[in-house]
Design a protein around this motif. Structure first.
Motif, mmCIF file in Angstrom:
data_model
loop_
_atom_site.group_PDB
_atom_site.id
_atom_site.type_symbol
_atom_site.label_atom_id
_atom_site.label_comp_id
_atom_site.label_asym_id
_atom_site.label_seq_id
_atom_site.Cartn_x
_atom_site.Cartn_y
_atom_site.Cartn_z
ATOM 1 N N GLY A 63 19.307 0.020 36.736
ATOM 2 C CA GLY A 63 20.687 -0.440 36.208
ATOM 3 C C GLY A 63 21.179 -1.756 36.136
ATOM 4 O O GLY A 63 21.890 -2.382 35.186
ATOM 5 N N GLN A 194 25.553 0.713 39.793
ATOM 6 C CA GLN A 194 24.441 0.606 39.147
ATOM 7 C C GLN A 194 23.817 1.888 39.085
ATOM 8 O O GLN A 194 23.222 2.118 37.827
ATOM 9 N N LYS A 197 25.626 3.873 36.328
ATOM 10 C CA LYS A 197 25.673 3.297 35.078
ATOM 11 C C LYS A 197 24.078 3.694 34.475
ATOM 12 O O LYS A 197 23.916 3.991 33.303
ATOM 13 N N ALA A 198 23.241 3.433 35.330
ATOM 14 C CA ALA A 198 21.739 3.984 34.961
ATOM 15 C C ALA A 198 21.676 5.489 34.191
ATOM 16 O O ALA A 198 20.825 5.710 33.318
ATOM 17 N N CYS A 294 11.800 4.536 35.274
ATOM 18 C CA CYS A 294 13.238 4.535 34.408
ATOM 19 C C CYS A 294 13.039 3.660 33.302
ATOM 20 O O CYS A 294 13.346 4.115 31.967
ATOM 21 N N THR A 352 27.437 -1.015 30.860
ATOM 22 C CA THR A 352 25.933 -1.821 31.112
ATOM 23 C C THR A 352 26.347 -3.384 31.354
ATOM 24 O O THR A 352 25.915 -3.886 32.260
ATOM 25 N N ALA A 355 28.212 -3.536 34.929
ATOM 26 C CA ALA A 355 27.189 -3.440 36.045
ATOM 27 C C ALA A 355 26.478 -4.601 36.185
ATOM 28 O O ALA A 355 26.034 -4.849 37.266
#
Length: 530
Positions: A63, A194, A197-198, A294, A352, A355
């Motif tokens: 993130g 983070q 958001k991720a 990820c 995005t 974060a």
């Protein structure tokens, strides 16, 4: 749909986009408030008391790393340039392997809060910490500048606001929310931002990719065929050379860019700082593994989204829309899901930015408070509560500077600013980190020569490159003082930094404290004493 290119995303509803984004901000601010500790300890504010697991920190790392350039820029580059656009993703993925093998575990074992802890461990601490703080602040500022300027561009693209004043106000709002995240939550609250958001970003790209696969019979070949049929490049969309490879200079430029991307990631201060949020080196390694997984999923989905945008939207409509290549993913969302999906993509894009700049802000503020205030001004005798207060004040100053810089840089070459941050990180930090960890003779002179030499060389080469002047797409189009032919200086500045560190070590006085060197070696390899 051709009206979209002429008049912006006219079919979108700014009210829906703003509502979705505001809802995201409200939820994450609440989470930050609940997660953030009111403790005044430096360990809690800088490193969340090392309470996160490798899985949690790995998702947060992804993130922290996946900026608007990764989400919007790479998808657009693939849609317009095809094969060459995907080369950015390859560089980023390989970079995580460098981080895993050379940096993550040793950094976690050796430092406490910042990169300055690692490189000053067996050196004269005051000048080395000053150099580390300078490097961190420069890198963070340029990275934040890109994100804040990107916020202005996204406003024009997603909320249909085209005035400079309107975009400046949105940049100010983004900066204000960013500072609130850091002030209220510290590293713990920022980490949860983070992670959220991720999760939202991964869900969005996976759902869009699955939809595109379903539309073309779950056949990637069918998707590629449709993309090549609509692209002006035709079959060349799937071949190298759509963006690089036209001549020897562009080939060298790509090598230089790839070198900066691969080596710069493992030297970015805001990513290095995340390794202190886990309890030990094992969890640090797991963090990188989870982050790499990820990234693999994300960039695999952006490949599908990029070619899907080429097939359904078309390169001409993308390039003619506000934001150019960056409009590929939003235009694709509008084509397949209408206003609601565009609102979700708008929220994801702004989340995005929020974060990433929050992570950069806490890194910059921690570096100044811990390296400069506590260890240079106070000579290591600062009270924890005073150090945290300085960090919070620094976060406010950094936020104001980021807002001002974002307003001034709005409309400038954002990709250049991101690439510059990677090049500066690799040029200034990588040589000193590796020499400090693996070379026994390395000394304070070598550290200062390597950091300042790489930093100054990188900035000077960019200043006199075609990115700043002497090219149709330069920042100053009417001027021409460029003499360095490459747009990215990494091919020259990174080896120059290693050379400066090596020569500086030979001409400087040998490090006399053999015990400190031995302690660092044992601690970095085993974690004992950390």
């Amino acid at each position: 749909m051709t009206a979209l290119a002429a008049g912006g995303l006219a079919a979108s509803d700014p009210i829906v986009n703003t509502t979705v984004f505001a809802l995201f901000v409200a939820i994450t601010l609440y989470v930050v408030y609940r997660a953030g500790s009111r403790s005044s300890s430096t360990s809690d504010y800088y490193a969340a008391s090392s309470a996160f697991t490798g899985r949690q920190n790995g998702i947060a790392l992804s993130g922290d790393f996946l900026s608007a350039a990764s989400f919007l820029g790479i998808a657009g580059a693939i849609a317009v340039h095809g094969y060459d656009g995907f080369l950015y993703s390859i560089g980023f993925l390989v970079a995580w392997l460098v981080d895993l093998l050379l940096i993550a575990e040793l950094t976690r074992n050796t430092g406490r809060f910042t990169m300055g802890d690692v490189i000053s461990f067996r050196m004269n601490p005051r000048p080395v910490r000053a150099a580390a703080a300078t490097s961190t602040l420069v890198i963070s500022f340029f990275y934040m500048l890109a994100q804040m300027a990107g916020a202005g561009g996204l406003v024009a693209l997603l909320l249909d606001i085209h005035t400079r004043l309107g975009q400046a106000l949105i940049i100010g709002v983004v900066g204000l929310v960013m500072v609130l995240y850091v002030l209220v939550g510290g590293m713990k609250g920022t980490t949860w931002v983070q992670i959220i958001k991720a999760g939202v970003l991964m869900l969005a790209v996976v759902l869009i990719a699955v939809f595109l696969f379903g539309k073309y019979g779950f056949s990637f070949s069918n998707l590629l065929s449709a993309a090549t049929e609509k692209s002006p490049l035709g079959e060349r969309l799937l071949e190298p050379g759509g963006s690089y490879g036209k001549d020897g200079t562009t080939k060298l430029d790509f090598v230089s860019l790839a070198l900066a991307l691969v080596l710069g990631l493992s030297s970015l201060p805001h990513l290095l700082m995340r390794f202190y949020t886990v309890p030990n080196s094992l969890e640090a390694r797991r963090s990188v593994v989870w982050a790499t997984v990820c990234m693999l999923i994300f960039y695999g989905c952006t490949l599908v989204i990029g070619f899907g945008a080429a097939a359904l939207v078309g390169a001409d409509e993308i390039k003619n829309a506000p934001g150019g290549e960056n409009s590929a993913a939003p235009l694709l969302a509008l084509h397949i899901g209408g206003t609601l999906l565009l609102g979700v993509i708008a929220a994801v894009a702004f989340a995005t930015i929020l974060a990433v700049v929050a992570g950069l802000t806490i890194t910059a503020s921690a570096s100044f408070a811990h390296d400069v205030y506590a260890n240079i001004f106070k000579r290591g005798k600062a009270e924890p509560a005073d150090e945290v207060r300085v960090a919070r004040l620094t976060a406010i100053v950094v936020g104001v500077l980021a807002i001002a810089g974002g307003v001034l840089a709005n409309g400038q070459n954002v990709a250049f600013l991101v690439a510059l941050a990677f090049a500066v990180a690799a040029s200034a930090n990588l040589s000193t980190l590796l020499y400090s960890l693996f070379w026994k003779r390395f000394n304070t002179t070598g550290t200062l020569w390597g950091m300042y030499g790489g930093l100054i060389a990188c900035l000077l080469l960019v200043l006199f490159s075609p990115v700043v002047s002497g090219a149709p797409d330069a920042i100053f189009k009417s001027l021409d003082f460029a003499w360095f032919p490459l747009k990215n200086p990494g091919l020259v500045s990174i080896p120059f930094s290693f050379l400066c560190g090596f020569v500086g070590t030979l001409v400087g006085r040998p490090k006399a404290d053999a015990e400190k060197q031995a302690e660092m070696e044992v601690r970095s390899m085993t974690g004992i004493g950390g």
